[in-house]
Motif scaffolding. Structure first.
Motif, PDB file in Angstrom:
ATOM      1  N   ASP A 151       8.318   3.615   4.040  1.00  0.00           N
ATOM      2  CA  ASP A 151       9.591   3.787   3.341  1.00  0.00           C
ATOM      3  C   ASP A 151      10.748   3.394   4.241  1.00  0.00           C
ATOM      4  N   THR A 202      15.579   5.334  -1.454  1.00  0.00           N
ATOM      5  CA  THR A 202      14.349   5.230  -0.695  1.00  0.00           C
ATOM      6  C   THR A 202      13.527   4.126  -1.346  1.00  0.00           C
ATOM      7  N   GLY A 240       9.954   1.840  -1.075  1.00  0.00           N
ATOM      8  CA  GLY A 240       8.642   1.610  -0.485  1.00  0.00           C
ATOM      9  C   GLY A 240       8.528   0.126  -0.209  1.00  0.00           C
TER      10      GLY A 240
END
Length: 161
Positions: free
Chosen positions: A64, A132, A134
Motif C-alpha cells: 500500500d 490508500t 494497493g
C-alpha cells in the motif's frame, strides 16, 4: 537495478486520471517551489510509500501507498467541490479500470481537514482526499544467476540385483 521508477509511474497514472476527468484544473506535486498555477489547482503527495501487505514477498509484491490530494482555490465552495470530486474519482468505474490495468487499486479514501489560510490580500482554501492505494510492483529477484537447463535422472525401477 532497474531504471524503472515505480513512484513516478504511479504518480503519472494518478495525475492522468485527474487531468482526464477534471480537465479544468492544473495538477502538480505538493513539494514544488516557486510555481503556483492559477486557481483552482490540485496538489498531490505520496507521503507513505511502502506499507507492506504480505509477509516476505519480493517478486511482484503488493503493498500500500498513501497519497494526499489537495484542491486549492480562493473560493471556498470551489475548493470543497473539487475535494469532494477527488474523494470519488479513483472509485469511479473507468478510472478504477484504467488504474487496475497498471496494477493500482484505490482501497480507501478519507477527507483531509480543511486548512484555510489568509495570504496577506486574499484567502486560500483547501479540501481534499487522503487515499490508500494497493500497488503491485514489477520487481523480479535476479540475484541468482543461471538456470537448470535440463535434468536427466537415472532411476532404477527393477530393484536391487
Amino acid at each position: 537495478m532497474s531504471e524503472f521508477n515505480l513512484y513516478d509511474a504511479v504518480s503519472a497514472a494518478l495525475v492522468k486520471q485527474i487531468t482526464t476527468y477534471m480537465p479544468q484544473v492544473t495538477v502538480r506535486p505538493e513539494s514544488v517551489k516557486h510555481f503556483t498555477p492559477d486557481y483552482p489547482y490540485v496538489t498531490y503527495k505520496i507521503y507513505d510509500d511502502y506499507d507492506r501487505v504480505l509477509f516476505n514477498t519480493v517478486n511482484e509484491e503488493i503493498f500500500d501507498i498513501h497519497v494526499q490530494f489537495k484542491a486549492v482555490s480562493n473560493d471556498e465552495g470551489e475548493a470543497k467541490t473539487l475535494g469532494h470530486e477527488l474523494r470519488k474519482l479513483f472509485f469511479l468505474q473507468q478510472p478504477a479500470y484504467e488504474l487496475f490495468q497498471q496494477h493500482i487499486v484505490a482501497k480507501d479514501c478519507n477527507t483531509i481537514p480543511s486548512t484555510d489560510t489568509f495570504l496577506d490580500v486574499d484567502w486560500q482554501f483547501m479540501s481534499g482526499a487522503d487515499y490508500t492505494f494497493g500497488v503491485q510492483d514489477n520487481f523480479t529477484d535476479e540475484t541468482q544467476t543461471g538456470i537448470i537447463a535440463s535434468v536427466d535422472p537415472q532411476i532404477n525401477t527393477k530393484g536391487a540385483e
